[in-house]
Design a protein around this motif. Structure first.
Motif, short mmCIF file in Angstrom:
data_model
loop_
_atom_site.label_atom_id
_atom_site.label_comp_id
_atom_site.label_asym_id
_atom_site.label_seq_id
_atom_site.Cartn_x
_atom_site.Cartn_y
_atom_site.Cartn_z
N ARG A 280 11.31 68.80 57.32
CA ARG A 280 10.94 68.60 58.72
C ARG A 280 9.80 67.60 58.80
O ARG A 280 8.80 67.74 58.10
CB ARG A 280 10.50 69.94 59.32
CG ARG A 280 10.07 69.78 60.75
CD ARG A 280 9.49 71.05 61.30
NE ARG A 280 8.59 70.67 62.37
CZ ARG A 280 7.60 71.42 62.80
NH1 ARG A 280 7.37 72.59 62.27
NH2 ARG A 280 6.83 70.99 63.77
N VAL A 281 9.96 66.58 59.60
CA VAL A 281 8.90 65.60 59.81
C VAL A 281 8.80 65.29 61.29
O VAL A 281 9.78 64.90 61.92
CB VAL A 281 9.16 64.28 59.04
CG1 VAL A 281 8.18 63.21 59.49
CG2 VAL A 281 9.04 64.49 57.55
N ASP A 282 7.65 65.54 61.87
CA ASP A 282 7.39 65.11 63.25
C ASP A 282 5.89 65.11 63.49
O ASP A 282 5.12 65.50 62.63
CB ASP A 282 8.12 66.02 64.25
CG ASP A 282 7.86 67.48 63.98
OD1 ASP A 282 6.68 67.85 63.92
OD2 ASP A 282 8.83 68.24 63.82
N GLY B 202 15.08 58.49 59.85
CA GLY B 202 14.83 59.33 61.03
C GLY B 202 13.92 58.69 62.06
O GLY B 202 14.14 58.85 63.26
N TYR B 203 12.94 57.92 61.60
CA TYR B 203 11.96 57.40 62.56
C TYR B 203 12.52 56.33 63.48
O TYR B 203 11.87 55.95 64.45
CB TYR B 203 10.71 56.87 61.82
CG TYR B 203 10.85 55.47 61.27
CD1 TYR B 203 11.59 55.22 60.13
CD2 TYR B 203 10.24 54.39 61.89
CE1 TYR B 203 11.73 53.94 59.63
CE2 TYR B 203 10.37 53.09 61.40
CZ TYR B 203 11.12 52.89 60.26
OH TYR B 203 11.26 51.62 59.77
N THR B 204 13.70 55.80 63.17
CA THR B 204 14.31 54.84 64.10
C THR B 204 15.62 55.36 64.68
O THR B 204 16.37 54.59 65.28
CB THR B 204 14.59 53.47 63.43
OG1 THR B 204 15.46 53.68 62.31
CG2 THR B 204 13.32 52.78 63.00
N SER C 176 17.52 61.09 56.18
CA SER C 176 16.38 60.91 55.27
C SER C 176 15.22 60.27 56.01
O SER C 176 15.40 59.63 57.04
CB SER C 176 16.78 60.08 54.05
OG SER C 176 17.35 58.85 54.47
N CYS C 177 14.03 60.48 55.44
CA CYS C 177 12.81 60.03 56.09
C CYS C 177 12.24 58.83 55.37
O CYS C 177 12.20 58.78 54.14
CB CYS C 177 11.77 61.15 56.10
SG CYS C 177 10.22 60.68 56.89
N VAL C 178 11.76 57.87 56.14
CA VAL C 178 11.17 56.66 55.58
C VAL C 178 9.92 56.99 54.76
O VAL C 178 9.55 56.25 53.85
CB VAL C 178 10.84 55.66 56.70
CG1 VAL C 178 9.67 56.14 57.54
CG2 VAL C 178 10.57 54.27 56.16
N SER C 179 9.28 58.13 55.06
CA SER C 179 8.06 58.50 54.35
C SER C 179 8.34 59.15 53.00
O SER C 179 7.41 59.54 52.29
CB SER C 179 7.21 59.45 55.19
OG SER C 179 6.78 58.81 56.36
#
Ligand SMILES: Nc1nc2c(c(=O)[nH]1)N[C@H]1C(S)=C(S)[C@@H](COP(=O)(O)O)O[C@H]1N2
Ligand SMILES: [Mo]
Length: 540
Positions: free
Chosen positions: A260-262, A395-397, A307-310
């Motif tokens: 989870r990323v937000d 995810g961020y875009t 997937s997350c860029v981080s």
């Protein structure tokens, strides 16, 4: 003797001052929580200041926080905000006895900072500043009340000291015992006032929490959702779609284990019945959809990896789920999206904005407005009631959770949240892989050692995975059958390893045959790269 006594009293006074300051601040915050129950949990003073800290934090700090604390980063942050608050309010209390204005100024500064933090949030309205404003005022009032009671008690002593005011009784030698004696009733007064403040604050804070819990009946709303069977089910899983090795990431990531990323500190609480999605901007026919409308359109089910860029090389921020939703492309075509829009700007309930390249949303890939995840309504922390997911993009875009608005626009007109922070505006996923087995620094007995993991390059697919030991020759791993180009593939291979420290490295090739690059890059600004490696100890 005398000196000791004076020092003790000084220390005692500092302690009382600190307690008075903390009680005053606590009372203010408690009131803020109560008011935030009405104005929304995100407007609580602590959370608004914490959120502002997240938004203001430079990218390297944010990356460090995600890397170091993972999902606990928010807890660490809130604790940090509280720690600063406790220290500053203790100081305010100590200063306020002799210099009330200075103590008061510290609280005013906090109040103003809280208000600014609350009203400058992306989705904020002016009323969002109310909890912090009232918290500041209440803290001031309690500080005034307590300091006045405290000083009053010390007045008789000061009078005796003749020339000097109550401000400097420490310098009046010989009256110390007298002072302590006479001050006793005041101590009682201060104690009573303090206990009363704490009690009122506790009641306010508890009431605030309870009311906020009522607001968050979103879990009930979620429990009441019945997802219809998909009109367009996910294609049948081919034989061999998964690899069974102890410790490998399962093909489907269970919701509870899904990363989870937000940026939110308190989850947006949007009951499905109250949710609407507005589609507008550069379109001929703006659309507004209710949750019911979405379910009634006939749902599409797809397996997609997110997937997350981080994510660092070899990191945990990737997962695969079976998503249920409606094709975003259909919605936009229905709305008559203009050919000149190259960005789909989405906005979430919490004010997050995400910019997605328009082309992949319309090119026929399974870009979804999702309402289901692995057979359940979306979990609240994964975006209930609805989120986006666009295979091939980080995810961020592309993966806006709690999404409430879609706007067709242009990259040269509007910048979304992460783009304003200099992340790459497009966010195409890089080919990546991970070694799940063995774990780093695991001790493994010599002989046949199994090395296994996952590889992903959403929308390009994975065509091969190679592994090597101690920079020896690359060997082809055995791949699970590809389900689609949008999902990861598990892989495994074995090495005969002799005792000692051994290092395994992996590199995947995407569907175009392009190898994952060896070139090391940090996540900022467009995703980490490099070959993951794991060092282990082979025991005799
Ligand atoms: N509203 C909102 N949506 C968001 C984010 C966010 O901070 N707020 N983070 C994005 C990022 S960076 C990623 S990687 C994915 C993560 O989705 P997950 O938490 O369901 O794994 O959500 C995206 N959607
Ligand atoms: Mo992300």
């Amino acid at each position: 003797m005398q000196g000791m006594n004076i020092n003790d009293r000084k220390r005692g006074r500092m302690l009382i001052g600190a307690i008075v300051g903390v009680i005053a601040a606590g009372s203010g915050l408690a009131l803020g929580e109560l008011v935030a129950a009405v104005t929304g949990p995100a407007t609580s003073p602590v959370l608004s200041v914490g959120s502002a800290a997240i938004d203001l934090a430079p990218t390297p700090v944010k990356e460090f926080a995600i890397r170091t604390f993972g999902t606990a980063d928010k807890l660490v942050l809130v604790s940090g905000v509280l720690a600063v608050l406790v220290l500053a309010s203790a100081l305010a209390g100590i200063l306020a006895r002799t210099r009330f204005a200075i103590g008061a100024a510290i609280f005013v500064a906090f109040g103003v900072f809280g208000v600014l933090a609350a009203v400058t949030r992306a989705s904020a309205s002016l009323t969002d500043g109310i909890p912090s404003a009232l918290a500041g005022l209440a803290a001031l009032a309690v500080l005034y009340l307590l300091v006045r009671t405290w000083r009053k008690g010390e007045e008789p002593a000061a009078e005796q000291g003749a020339t000097t005011a109550a401000d400097t009784p420490d310098t009046i030698e010989g009256t110390t015992d007298d002072v302590t004696e006479r001050a006793k009733p005041s101590r009682r007064g201060l104690l009573i006032a303090s206990v009363a403040s704490v009690a009122v604050a506790a009641v306010a804070a508890t009431a605030g929490r309870l009311l906020q819990a009522v607001r968050q009946d979103v879990e009930e709303s979620r429990a009441a959702v019945r997802l219809p069977k998909p009109a367009d089910p996910a294609p049948a899983l081919p034989a061999g779609y998964r690899t069974k090795v102890q410790g490998i990431s399962p093909y489907f990531t269970p919701n509870n284990d899904f990363y989870r990323v937000d940026t939110v500190l308190s989850l947006p609480a949007v009951p499905a019945e109250e949710w609407t999605l507005r589609i507008g901007g550069d379109v001929k026919r703006p659309i507004e959809l209710s949750f019911r409308d979405v379910l009634d359109r006939g749902l599409t089910e797809r397996d997609l990896t997110l997937s997350c860029v981080s994510n660092e090389v070899g990191g945990p921020y990737v997962g695969t789920a079976r998503w249920l939703g409606i094709p975003l492309g259909d919605l936009l075509r229905e709305a008559g999206v203009s050919g000149s829009s190259d960005q789909l700007l989405s906005r979430s309930e919490d004010g997050m904005t995400i910019g997605t390249p328009m082309e992949p949303v319309l090119d026929g890939r399974d870009a979804l407005l999702a309402v289901g995840m692995n057979g359940e309504p979306l979990p609240v922390n994964h975006g209930f009631p609805a989120r986006m997911i666009v295979p091939g993009f980080y995810g961020y875009t592309s993966a806006t959770k709690w999404v409430v608005e879609l706007t067709a626009t242009r990259f040269d007109q509007v910048q979304a949240y992460w783009t304003q922070r200099d992340w790459d505006p497009r966010g195409v996923v890089k080919t990546a892989s991970r070694i799940d087995v063995p774990r780093p620094f695991e001790r493994v007995s010599q002989g046949e050692v199994t090395v296994a993991g996952v590889a992903w390059a959403q929308h390009r697919g994975i065509s091969a995975v190679q592994v090597r030991m101690d920079e020896g020759p690359w060997q082809d791993a055995e791949l699970s059958t590809q389900v689609s180009a949008d999902t990861w593939r598990q892989w495994r291979t074995t090495f005969s390893a002799r005792p000692g420290t051994r290092r395994f490295e992996v590199a995947a090739a995407d569907g175009n045959g392009d190898m994952q690059t060896e070139k090391r890059a940090r996540p900022f600004p467009d995703g980490a790269s490099g070959w993951p490696s794991v060092a282990v100890t082979i025991t005799p």
